[in-house]
Design a protein around this motif. Structure first.
Motif, PDB file in Angstrom:
ATOM      1  N   ARG A  47     -65.349 -20.578 -16.162  1.00 40.95           N
ATOM      2  CA  ARG A  47     -66.519 -20.957 -16.959  1.00 40.95           C
ATOM      3  C   ARG A  47     -66.704 -22.474 -17.020  1.00 40.95           C
ATOM      4  N   GLU A  48     -65.604 -23.217 -17.017  1.00 38.13           N
ATOM      5  CA  GLU A  48     -65.700 -24.678 -17.065  1.00 38.13           C
ATOM      6  C   GLU A  48     -65.941 -25.301 -15.703  1.00 38.13           C
ATOM      7  N   GLY A  49     -65.958 -24.487 -14.656  1.00 33.06           N
ATOM      8  CA  GLY A  49     -66.233 -25.009 -13.322  1.00 33.06           C
ATOM      9  C   GLY A  49     -65.017 -25.555 -12.610  1.00 33.06           C
ATOM     10  N   ARG A  50     -63.808 -25.449 -13.219  1.00 34.25           N
ATOM     11  CA  ARG A  50     -62.612 -25.928 -12.527  1.00 34.25           C
ATOM     12  C   ARG A  50     -62.230 -25.013 -11.374  1.00 34.25           C
ATOM     13  N   LEU A  51     -62.590 -23.753 -11.473  1.00 35.39           N
ATOM     14  CA  LEU A  51     -62.481 -22.810 -10.352  1.00 35.39           C
ATOM     15  C   LEU A  51     -63.901 -22.546  -9.874  1.00 35.39           C
ATOM     16  N   ALA A  52     -64.271 -23.128  -8.761  1.00 38.60           N
ATOM     17  CA  ALA A  52     -65.651 -23.047  -8.295  1.00 38.60           C
ATOM     18  C   ALA A  52     -65.932 -21.697  -7.659  1.00 38.60           C
ATOM     19  N   GLU A  53     -67.206 -21.336  -7.662  1.00 36.09           N
ATOM     20  CA  GLU A  53     -67.620 -20.096  -7.013  1.00 36.09           C
ATOM     21  C   GLU A  53     -67.257 -20.153  -5.525  1.00 36.09           C
ATOM     22  N   GLY A  54     -66.620 -19.055  -5.046  1.00 37.53           N
ATOM     23  CA  GLY A  54     -66.190 -18.994  -3.652  1.00 37.53           C
ATOM     24  C   GLY A  54     -64.762 -19.425  -3.442  1.00 37.53           C
ATOM     25  N   ALA A  55     -64.130 -20.051  -4.443  1.00 41.31           N
ATOM     26  CA  ALA A  55     -62.745 -20.488  -4.302  1.00 41.31           C
ATOM     27  C   ALA A  55     -61.823 -19.282  -4.336  1.00 41.31           C
ATOM     28  N   ALA A  56     -60.774 -19.331  -3.534  1.00 42.83           N
ATOM     29  CA  ALA A  56     -59.784 -18.259  -3.497  1.00 42.83           C
ATOM     30  C   ALA A  56     -58.709 -18.510  -4.541  1.00 42.83           C
ATOM     31  N   VAL A  57     -58.394 -17.484  -5.333  1.00 46.44           N
ATOM     32  CA  VAL A  57     -57.298 -17.592  -6.283  1.00 46.44           C
ATOM     33  C   VAL A  57     -55.998 -17.280  -5.543  1.00 46.44           C
ATOM     34  N   PRO A  58     -54.873 -17.734  -6.074  1.00 50.04           N
ATOM     35  CA  PRO A  58     -53.602 -17.495  -5.376  1.00 50.04           C
ATOM     36  C   PRO A  58     -53.296 -16.011  -5.238  1.00 50.04           C
ATOM     37  N   PRO A  59     -52.597 -15.605  -4.198  1.00 50.43           N
ATOM     38  CA  PRO A  59     -52.137 -14.215  -4.099  1.00 50.43           C
ATOM     39  C   PRO A  59     -51.311 -13.847  -5.328  1.00 50.43           C
ATOM     40  N   SER A  60     -51.372 -12.592  -5.710  1.00 48.38           N
ATOM     41  CA  SER A  60     -50.712 -12.169  -6.946  1.00 48.38           C
ATOM     42  C   SER A  60     -49.215 -12.436  -6.909  1.00 48.38           C
ATOM     43  N   ARG A  61     -48.582 -12.238  -5.745  1.00 51.99           N
ATOM     44  CA  ARG A  61     -47.142 -12.463  -5.664  1.00 51.99           C
ATOM     45  C   ARG A  61     -46.810 -13.948  -5.869  1.00 51.99           C
ATOM     46  N   ALA A  62     -47.617 -14.830  -5.237  1.00 50.66           N
ATOM     47  CA  ALA A  62     -47.344 -16.261  -5.340  1.00 50.66           C
ATOM     48  C   ALA A  62     -47.566 -16.758  -6.767  1.00 50.66           C
ATOM     49  N   LEU A  63     -48.655 -16.301  -7.424  1.00 48.53           N
ATOM     50  CA  LEU A  63     -48.909 -16.763  -8.786  1.00 48.53           C
ATOM     51  C   LEU A  63     -47.861 -16.225  -9.755  1.00 48.53           C
ATOM     52  N   ALA A  64     -47.415 -14.976  -9.533  1.00 44.10           N
ATOM     53  CA  ALA A  64     -46.374 -14.407 -10.398  1.00 44.10           C
ATOM     54  C   ALA A  64     -45.088 -15.211 -10.287  1.00 44.10           C
ATOM     55  N   GLU A  65     -44.746 -15.617  -9.072  1.00 42.09           N
ATOM     56  CA  GLU A  65     -43.534 -16.412  -8.887  1.00 42.09           C
ATOM     57  C   GLU A  65     -43.664 -17.772  -9.579  1.00 42.09           C
ATOM     58  N   GLU A  66     -44.871 -18.374  -9.503  1.00 42.92           N
ATOM     59  CA  GLU A  66     -45.066 -19.676 -10.131  1.00 42.92           C
ATOM     60  C   GLU A  66     -45.012 -19.579 -11.643  1.00 42.92           C
ATOM     61  N   LEU A  67     -45.554 -18.480 -12.201  1.00 44.91           N
ATOM     62  CA  LEU A  67     -45.581 -18.318 -13.658  1.00 44.91           C
ATOM     63  C   LEU A  67     -44.285 -17.722 -14.197  1.00 44.91           C
ATOM     64  N   GLY A  68     -43.424 -17.189 -13.317  1.00 43.93           N
ATOM     65  CA  GLY A  68     -42.172 -16.586 -13.765  1.00 43.93           C
ATOM     66  C   GLY A  68     -42.392 -15.267 -14.461  1.00 43.93           C
ATOM     67  N   CYS A  69     -43.333 -14.469 -13.952  1.00 45.14           N
ATOM     68  CA  CYS A  69     -43.638 -13.175 -14.560  1.00 45.14           C
ATOM     69  C   CYS A  69     -43.668 -12.114 -13.465  1.00 45.14           C
ATOM     70  N   SER A  70     -43.893 -10.883 -13.837  1.00 42.18           N
ATOM     71  CA  SER A  70     -43.977  -9.807 -12.850  1.00 42.18           C
ATOM     72  C   SER A  70     -45.329  -9.848 -12.142  1.00 42.18           C
ATOM     73  N   ARG A  71     -45.344  -9.272 -10.959  1.00 47.45           N
ATOM     74  CA  ARG A  71     -46.606  -9.218 -10.196  1.00 47.45           C
ATOM     75  C   ARG A  71     -47.635  -8.360 -10.924  1.00 47.45           C
ATOM     76  N   TRP A  72     -47.162  -7.366 -11.696  1.00 48.65           N
ATOM     77  CA  TRP A  72     -48.067  -6.473 -12.423  1.00 48.65           C
ATOM     78  C   TRP A  72     -48.941  -7.265 -13.385  1.00 48.65           C
ATOM     79  N   VAL A  73     -48.384  -8.305 -14.037  1.00 49.04           N
ATOM     80  CA  VAL A  73     -49.146  -9.128 -14.987  1.00 49.04           C
ATOM     81  C   VAL A  73     -50.341  -9.763 -14.279  1.00 49.04           C
ATOM     82  N   VAL A  74     -50.115 -10.285 -13.070  1.00 44.15           N
ATOM     83  CA  VAL A  74     -51.195 -10.961 -12.352  1.00 44.15           C
ATOM     84  C   VAL A  74     -52.237  -9.969 -11.870  1.00 44.15           C
ATOM     85  N   THR A  75     -51.805  -8.816 -11.326  1.00 44.71           N
ATOM     86  CA  THR A  75     -52.783  -7.837 -10.835  1.00 44.71           C
ATOM     87  C   THR A  75     -53.622  -7.283 -11.971  1.00 44.71           C
ATOM     88  N   GLN A  76     -53.019  -7.138 -13.172  1.00 44.08           N
ATOM     89  CA  GLN A  76     -53.785  -6.666 -14.321  1.00 44.08           C
ATOM     90  C   GLN A  76     -54.853  -7.694 -14.710  1.00 44.08           C
TER      91      GLN A  76
END
Length: 498
Positions: A47-76
């Motif tokens: 909403r603030e425009g920091r993630l622009a339209e068309g930008a790819a978000v990190p793969p769920s496995r990579a973001l889960a590893e960075e956040l230190g959480c399970s992959r299920w949290v990211v896919t949800q």
């Protein structure tokens, strides 16, 4: 729509709220789960425009590893935002942002506001023929100086301008404008307005508190003088230019004047008034600021020489390439009296010169004769276009009377007293024709009935159609009620169409 496969949002800062024990928010069923907090962080970033339209978000496995959480949290979290329309997932491709603040529906008031009509024909003054900008020659000049500039040219620029351009400008002003110019007295600036602000600051530092300006005149000059702390006194203009008798009745000790070609009346300051203006400056221990904005374009005889040569100790000379090449270059000059150099520098300690490579390109453009060649072609083109405009006006608007056609890039079209020029401008704008009423350039409204028609930036083939639209606008506009209307201000009171 094709998106770059490298447009990943790896580095976007996600503000994920802390856990409940650290003050996280609570939902209707207690502490908010991590996948809800992650979804909220992603939603906010989109909403603030920091993630622009068309930008790819990190793969769920990579973001889960960075956040230190399970992959299920990211896919949800991704699934929730996909259901809300913020993300879109495609098989075999990255999950991408599918919403932006710009794609959100406008508020009801904004949806009801009508869009301004597009400009089909531009008869506003102030621009040269932008189609005829010498792109190839200018590119050659930029290429030449980029390859030949020595290493110290790429350091911090001299606030007064590069010595090479200052020397070139001094020579050019002596040769073409009969100025008494020395390179040490030339300052390179961003244009006439920038040069005037610098000059007025220096005058203020010398104890001058009041400055006179021409009325009607270019509104930006009034604003520039006032921004430097000077009190501004409008002085009337007639067919012989600034009325020096009226100037003598003001407390001003400085005056800004277009001696060779006054804007917008097109008058040239008569020889008697030139001499009288110099006498006035000496009597009041004051200064003349000469705006030499488009004096290169004279069609009945050679351009009139600058006043600066009559008394270099009392006259500041301002000029630029805005009316000869393009205002986009942001290049101008200020030729100051030698005795004011120290005050000029002290009054503008943080004023910056234009980019050095642009300065060197202009010096090369002039030194190689390309500027003179461009001006010769431009004069020929503008004279033919002016003649076409006058013939068209004579055929379609015989009730009009033209003044100021001997020079410059605009004319004055005087209309019958029953004409309401303010409403004519509005009617023409609705039909796609950009016009400016003479009253726009007055310090106070008057009962004058005149339009300022610029022909610098309109194509020859467009002139008959444009004057046809003007004729229709004059016919459809109701007659004037003979009361003085307040001027229709636009673009900061400087003319032109917004």
């Amino acid at each position: 729509m094709a998106f770059s496969q490298t447009n990943f949002a790896w580095a976007t800062l996600l503000d994920v709220p802390p856990a409940a024990g650290a003050g996280a928010g609570r939902g209707p069923r207690g502490p908010r789960a991590l996948h809800d907090r992650l979804a909220q962080a992603l939603r906010t970033a989109i909403r603030e425009g920091r993630l622009a339209e068309g930008a790819a978000v990190p793969p769920s496995r990579a973001l889960a590893e960075e956040l230190g959480c399970s992959r299920w949290v990211v896919t949800q979290a991704y699934g929730q935002l996909g259901a809300e329309g913020y993300l879109a997932a495609r098989v075999g491709s990255a999950t991408r942002v599918s919403w932006s603040p710009q794609s959100a529906p406008a508020p009801p008031d904004a949806r009801r506001a009508p869009a301004p009509p597009p400009v089909r024909y531009d008869l506003a003054p102030g621009l040269p023929d932008l189609r005829a900008f010498p792109r190839r020659r200018w590119a050659d000049a930029v290429r030449a100086v980029t390859g030949s500039a020595v290493h110290y040219d790429l350091g911090l620029p001299d606030p007064a301008g590069h010595p090479q351009l200052r020397g070139t400008l001094a020579q050019y002003l002596r040769r073409s404008r009969a100025a008494d110019a020395d390179a040490s007295c030339v300052t390179v600036c961003a244009g006439v307005t920038d040069g005037l602000v610098r000059t007025c600051r220096a005058l203020s530092a010398r104890g001058i508190t009041d400055v006179a300006v021409e009325d009607p005149g270019w509104g930006r000059l009034r604003v520039a003088a006032a921004s430097a702390g000077l009190r501004v006194h409008p002085v009337p203009v007639d067919r012989d230019g600034l009325r020096t008798d009226d100037l003598a009745r003001t407390p001003a000790r400085a005056v800004v004047v277009g001696a060779a070609h006054q804007f917008p009346t097109g008058a040239s300051l008569s020889p008697a008034r030139r001499a009288g203006l110099v006498r006035w400056a000496r009597e009041v221990d004051g200064f003349i600021v000469e705006d030499d904005y488009d004096a290169e374009f004279r069609y009945d005889h050679r351009p009139v020489a600058v006043m600066q040569g009559m008394d270099p100790s009392r006259v500041f000379l301002l000029g630029s390439v805005s009316k000869t090449l393009s205002p986009a270059l942001g290049l101008g000059w200020l030729l100051a009296p030698a005795a004011t150099g120290r005050a000029l520098r002290a009054a503008n300690p943080v004023a910056a010169a234009p980019p050095v490579l642009d300065q060197l390109a202009l010096a090369t453009f002039i030194d190689r004769g390309w500027y003179d060649a461009h001006l010769r072609l431009a004069r020929r083109r503008f004279r033919a276009r002016r003649d076409l405009l006058l013939r068209t006006l004579g055929g379609l608007l015989p009730q009009g009377r033209v003044e100021g056609a001997a020079a410059g890039l605009h004319i004055l079209l005087h209309l019958p007293e029953t004409t309401d020029t303010r409403r004519t401008v509005l009617a023409a704008a609705a039909a796609g024709l950009c016009l400016v009423d003479l009253d726009t350039y007055r310090a106070a409204p008057s009962a004058g009935r005149a339009l300022v028609l610029g022909y610098g930036n309109i194509g020859d083939t467009e002139i008959p159609a444009a004057i046809g639209v003007l004729r229709d606008a004059l016919r459809d506009a109701p007659p004037a009620d003979r009361r003085v209307h307040p001027p229709e201000r636009r673009s900061g009171d400087f003319g032109g169409c917004a």
